[in-house]
Design an enzyme around this catalytic site. Structure first.
Site, PDB file in Angstrom:
ATOM      1  N   ASP A  44     -29.232  35.612  22.219  1.00 20.97           N
ATOM      2  CA  ASP A  44     -27.830  35.792  22.626  1.00 20.97           C
ATOM      3  C   ASP A  44     -27.611  35.206  24.029  1.00 20.97           C
ATOM      4  OD1 ASP A  44     -29.142  37.701  24.073  1.00 20.97           O
ATOM      5  OD2 ASP A  44     -27.889  39.387  23.456  1.00 20.97           O
ATOM      6  N   SER A  45     -28.686  34.714  24.640  1.00 25.15           N
ATOM      7  CA  SER A  45     -28.554  33.932  25.878  1.00 25.15           C
ATOM      8  C   SER A  45     -27.675  32.704  25.618  1.00 25.15           C
ATOM      9  CB  SER A  45     -29.928  33.516  26.408  1.00 25.15           C
ATOM     10  OG  SER A  45     -30.719  32.980  25.367  1.00 25.15           O
ATOM     11  N   ASP A  83     -30.966  36.703  17.187  1.00 25.09           N
ATOM     12  CA  ASP A  83     -30.713  37.827  18.093  1.00 25.09           C
ATOM     13  C   ASP A  83     -29.409  38.495  17.684  1.00 25.09           C
ATOM     14  OD1 ASP A  83     -31.480  39.304  20.250  1.00 25.09           O
ATOM     15  OD2 ASP A  83     -31.049  37.776  21.767  1.00 25.09           O
ATOM     16  N   LYS A 112     -33.646  40.127  15.878  1.00 20.04           N
ATOM     17  CA  LYS A 112     -34.157  40.843  17.056  1.00 20.04           C
ATOM     18  C   LYS A 112     -33.060  41.800  17.531  1.00 20.04           C
ATOM     19  CE  LYS A 112     -34.571  38.913  21.394  1.00 20.04           C
ATOM     20  NZ  LYS A 112     -33.708  39.765  22.231  1.00 20.04           N
ATOM     21  N   GLU A 114     -32.257  44.782  20.725  1.00 20.48           N
ATOM     22  CA  GLU A 114     -32.703  45.350  22.004  1.00 20.48           C
ATOM     23  C   GLU A 114     -32.701  46.873  21.952  1.00 20.48           C
ATOM     24  OE1 GLU A 114     -30.878  41.787  24.800  1.00 20.48           O
ATOM     25  OE2 GLU A 114     -30.530  43.849  25.416  1.00 20.48           O
ATOM     26  N   GLU A 181     -39.591  42.222  28.349  1.00 17.21           N
ATOM     27  CA  GLU A 181     -38.907  41.406  29.363  1.00 17.21           C
ATOM     28  C   GLU A 181     -39.023  42.044  30.746  1.00 17.21           C
ATOM     29  OE1 GLU A 181     -35.091  39.776  28.338  1.00 17.21           O
ATOM     30  OE2 GLU A 181     -34.758  39.051  30.367  1.00 17.21           O
TER      31      GLU A 181
HETATM   32  O1  KIV Z   1     -31.437  36.008  24.352  1.00 22.13           O
HETATM   33  C1  KIV Z   1     -32.542  35.626  24.737  1.00 22.13           C
HETATM   34  O2  KIV Z   1     -32.736  34.479  25.118  1.00 22.13           O
HETATM   35  C2  KIV Z   1     -33.630  36.589  24.768  1.00 22.13           C
HETATM   36  C3  KIV Z   1     -34.896  36.168  25.409  1.00 22.13           C
HETATM   37  C4  KIV Z   1     -34.743  36.227  26.869  1.00 22.13           C
HETATM   38  C5  KIV Z   1     -36.047  36.967  24.945  1.00 22.13           C
HETATM   39  O3  KIV Z   1     -33.462  37.687  24.328  1.00 22.13           O
END
Ligand code: KIV
Length: 285
Positions: A44-45, A83, A112, A114, A181
């Site tokens: 989600d970055s 994500d 993924k 969190e 992280e």
């Molecule tokens: O969204 C992302 O890029 C991440 C990584 C930093 C693990 O969750």
């Protein structure tokens, strides 16, 4: 051949480090896939590095689906993890599964999410339904900034115990691996020793079972911030900027496109066209 969840888990048993990077489009996914990357995380970055948002909170399911589509089309070997964006799994397990299924139907291999113990029931629900889940503890970019800001996690004995319990609970709930992280290197090592599933570190030292970086950080393309744990392997921002600058200069001067980059007519056809063109011009006079 596409790597499976079992292949990834076995790498820990063989003490083979796991290579993970984020990607968000077809072209860069293809580069990662052919460069030895084993897991591509459509993080989600993307909200920050692709859409220019200030944080990861605003990116939507629809936006993530588009990024995932490009990555799926660009990779043949890497395992693709989507994500789950903020708000797409928090309210209820049935809501989480509806959204997770969207990514799996599209062609991702896993999702993924969190969170630690608080999210374990959702991880359990998803894995029971057959959806592979990667956990993410330590600094949680979706929520940590709301409480503490971007801080290193596991600096005190109490917080280290919290992290350890989160990791144990996620493993029990069926997660196939866990991102750690910005966890202190000592605690990331202990968690990695204790768990039988692989840990994937980002800013968590060298003793995790694998490492992940945001592609735009690794390539030096995203320059708004540079966390201490980021190693820039190339200064793409300067390289790209110099190339685009050269293009601007060439277009302004007429240097580009020269005949090397243009298409021509056979001379006899051109002669016929000239005749036609001249008669048209004479008629107009
Ligand atoms: O969204 C992302 O890029 C991440 C990584 C930093 C693990 O969750």
């Amino acid at each position: 051949m596409k790597l499976s969840i079992t292949d990834i888990k076995q790498k820990k048993n063989k003490s083979e480090k796991i290579t993970v990077v984020t990607a968000y489009d077809y072209s860069t996914a293809k580069i990662c896939d052919t460069s030895g990357i084993e897991i591509i995380l459509v993080g989600d970055s993307a909200g920050m590095v692709m859409l220019g948002y200030d944080n990861t909170l605003s990116v939507t399911m629809d936006e993530m689906m588009v990024f995932c589509k490009g990555v799926i089309n660009g990779s043949k070997n890497a395992l693709i993890v989507a994500d789950m964006p903020f708000g797409s799994y928090h309210s209820h397990s049935s809501f989480a599964i509806l959204n997770a299924v969207k990514f799996i139907k599209l062609g991702c291999s896993a999702i993924k999410i969190e969170g630690g113990r608080e999210i374990a029931p959702i991880v359990h629900f998803l894995t029971q339904k057959g959806i592979p889940v990667m956990g993410h503890i330590g600094l949680k970019p979706q929520t940590s900034p709301l409480w503490t800001g971007y801080k290193v996690q596991g600096k005190t004995c109490d917080s280290a115990i919290e992290l350890l319990n989160d990791a144990i609970e996620l493993e029990k709930s069926g997660a196939f691996s866990i991102v750690l992280e910005m966890v202190t290197a000592e605690i990331a090592e202990k968690i990695s020793q204790l768990l039988s599933i692989p840990t994937i570190g980002i800013g968590s030292g060298s003793k995790c079972d694998g490492q992940v970086l945001v592609l735009h950080d690794l390539l030096g393309l995203y320059t708004n911030i540079k966390p201490k744990f980021v190693k820039r392997y190339v200064d793409s921002y300067s390289l790209f900027s110099a190339a685009i600058n050269n293009y601007v200069t060439d277009v302004k001067s007429g240097e580009f496109p020269n005949s090397e980059y243009a298409f021509s007519m056979p001379p006899e056809e051109m002669q016929k066209f000239e005749n036609y063109f001249n008669s048209l011009k004479n008629e107009k006079k």
